[in-house]
Design an enzyme around this catalytic site. Sequence first.
Site, short mmCIF file in Angstrom:
data_model
loop_
_atom_site.label_atom_id
_atom_site.label_comp_id
_atom_site.label_asym_id
_atom_site.label_seq_id
_atom_site.Cartn_x
_atom_site.Cartn_y
_atom_site.Cartn_z
N LEU A 18 11.65 19.69 -34.80
CA LEU A 18 10.55 18.75 -34.55
C LEU A 18 11.07 17.42 -34.00
CD1 LEU A 18 8.15 19.21 -37.61
CD2 LEU A 18 7.86 20.05 -35.28
N LYS A 20 13.46 15.35 -35.79
CA LYS A 20 13.64 14.34 -36.85
C LYS A 20 14.70 13.32 -36.46
CE LYS A 20 14.69 17.00 -40.38
NZ LYS A 20 14.45 18.44 -40.25
N PRO A 193 -1.32 23.59 -41.09
CA PRO A 193 0.13 23.66 -41.37
C PRO A 193 0.65 22.35 -41.98
CG PRO A 193 -0.34 24.55 -39.19
CD PRO A 193 -1.62 23.93 -39.68
N CYS A 384 39.10 16.18 -21.85
CA CYS A 384 39.89 16.91 -22.84
C CYS A 384 40.41 18.22 -22.24
CB CYS A 384 39.08 17.10 -24.12
SG CYS A 384 40.18 17.23 -25.55
N HIS A 510 37.45 11.67 -25.32
CA HIS A 510 36.05 12.00 -25.01
C HIS A 510 35.25 10.73 -24.77
CE1 HIS A 510 36.02 16.32 -26.30
NE2 HIS A 510 37.13 15.92 -26.91
N GLU A 512 32.40 10.45 -23.51
CA GLU A 512 30.95 10.67 -23.70
C GLU A 512 30.45 10.20 -25.06
OE1 GLU A 512 33.30 12.97 -23.68
OE2 GLU A 512 32.83 14.73 -24.89
N1 GLN Z 1 41.53 22.94 -26.77
C1 GLN Z 1 42.14 21.73 -26.34
C2 GLN Z 1 43.01 21.10 -27.41
O1 GLN Z 1 42.88 21.41 -28.56
C3 GLN Z 1 41.09 20.75 -25.86
C4 GLN Z 1 40.13 20.32 -26.92
C5 GLN Z 1 38.87 19.70 -26.37
O2 GLN Z 1 38.52 19.90 -25.21
N2 GLN Z 1 38.16 18.98 -27.21
O3 GLN Z 1 43.84 20.28 -27.11
#
Ligand code: GLN
Length: 536
Positions: A18, A20, A193, A384, A510, A512
């Site tokens: 939904l 949350k 509901p 990564c 990462h 992101e």
């Molecule tokens: N599998 C790769 C590692 O462990 C990359 C990990 C990932 O992309 N988060 O280094």
Amino acid sequence: MSNSTKYVFVTGGVTSSLGKGIISASLAKLLQARGYSATIQKLDPYINIDPGTLNPYEHGECFVTDDGAETDLDLGHYERFLNVPTSQANNVTTGRIYQSVIEKERRGEFLGKTVQVIPHITDEIKDRIQILGKSGEYDIVITEIGGTVGDIESLPYVEAVRQMMWEFENDCIVVHLTLVPYLAAAGELKTKPTQHSVKQLLELGVQPDILCCRTEHELDLTLRKKIAKFCNVSMNAVIESRDAESIYDVPLLMQAEELDKVVLEKLGLSAKSTPKLDNWKEFLSRLKKPTTEVNIGLVGKYVELKDSYKSISEAFIHAGVSNEARVNVKWIHSEKLSKSNLESELKDLDGILVAPGFGSRGISGKIEAVRFARENKIPFLGICLGMQCAVIEFARHVLGYDDAHTTEIDEDCKHPVISMMEEQKNISEKGGTMRLGAYACQLKPESKVSLAYNTDKISERHRHRFEFNNKYMEEFEKAGMIPTGKNPETGLVEVVEIENHPWFVGAQFHPEYKSTVAKPHPLFVAFIDAAIKNKK
Ligand code: GLN
């Protein structure tokens, strides 16, 4: 009993999905905009200690916090909406609750008592809920209870909520999300509901204070009255939550319904003044009126479930808004990508992102995608495993090491250009043992990354076991793949770039995870900018 922090519990009824997480994040955003410090916590009723070992097909992406917690993807929404980092304390699973209770039992802390769901598990849940409150950092803690009311596995959580409502009666409220479905044959919205799910909560001893009704159509006055009457809530506490075009519309929709005002009123807090949310509105209007568009390919092996790449797709939205561009994401299955369809699949793209991942499935498609981006000078961002694929591809096709690989996939390869980090070599347990969380990174001046960040010292979040093998560093540099980001303490390569390419960046971390509405991530912004400049 009084307590200076206020608690808002968010439960869900009728069905899952939904939203949350989005409602909780929107409410927190509105409270934050009214001058309250708010944080959100997610309690997940599954028995895994954390989602780190879960296949993304199960629950989507695993989000990572600065302090290295592997968490539910909802924490990503919380950060993107609030622009405040979360931590381990913001996500607790049943597995972790039981682990901690069992460890206490082994230490003899229960003094010979029989250890039971009530009170021991529920006490542990209550403690975890209050960790954030007691930190003194927050006026309001919003605790989202995962799952649907009535599920066997969420019963202890609802019981913990019931007890807290009783113990801190002036400081806790429950917001219950339900579905008001539209029956096309009857041409009507149906409240039954909702009535049933509130009844179910009541059977567990919890009277919701506010109902957030997910609906595809307007909830008119008659329906609101009916829901209020049957569910013992005031009229102004029946909140319509209509399907929205974008998740970023939801805070404004909730503001129009005065959800934040009702919450503050019920918590006995002053509403202060209604916030204008100018920056948020500006973001939304740019989101809805792009002046250009770009086509970006996202190459990954979990593309059937888009939630597996939630933070990446949201980071594209933020970076698109920064560039006044609509980012059209083409989801490309790495397993289905091969030399034979490479050209047809990738030729129309303005940028290519190769996604993170684990294991061998789809790896050759990822490597092919990198090659296509490198040779055709298409802006490229590898994250990564995506960065590791870029290193492997360069070793194979530029350095001429045909069998270059990562030892994750080929332990005995002749040229292990990506190899296991030293500290990982003696670890056998899978859960929570990777290199996790925020690490500092020093960028090379004048590199694409330092230009993007506009600084040479950054901190980014990691989640991996393997790394660039520094034995090969010189060879790579000579041939034009430059390590432009390094860990200042260990010398680990965190970023690679290719010279003589419009924009080719591989990041071991990462980016992101740190992109928010208020602060679109500089690497994504620069990547989209490069994609616009190199548009087909
Ligand atoms: N599998 C790769 C590692 O462990 C990359 C990990 C990932 O992309 N988060 O280094």
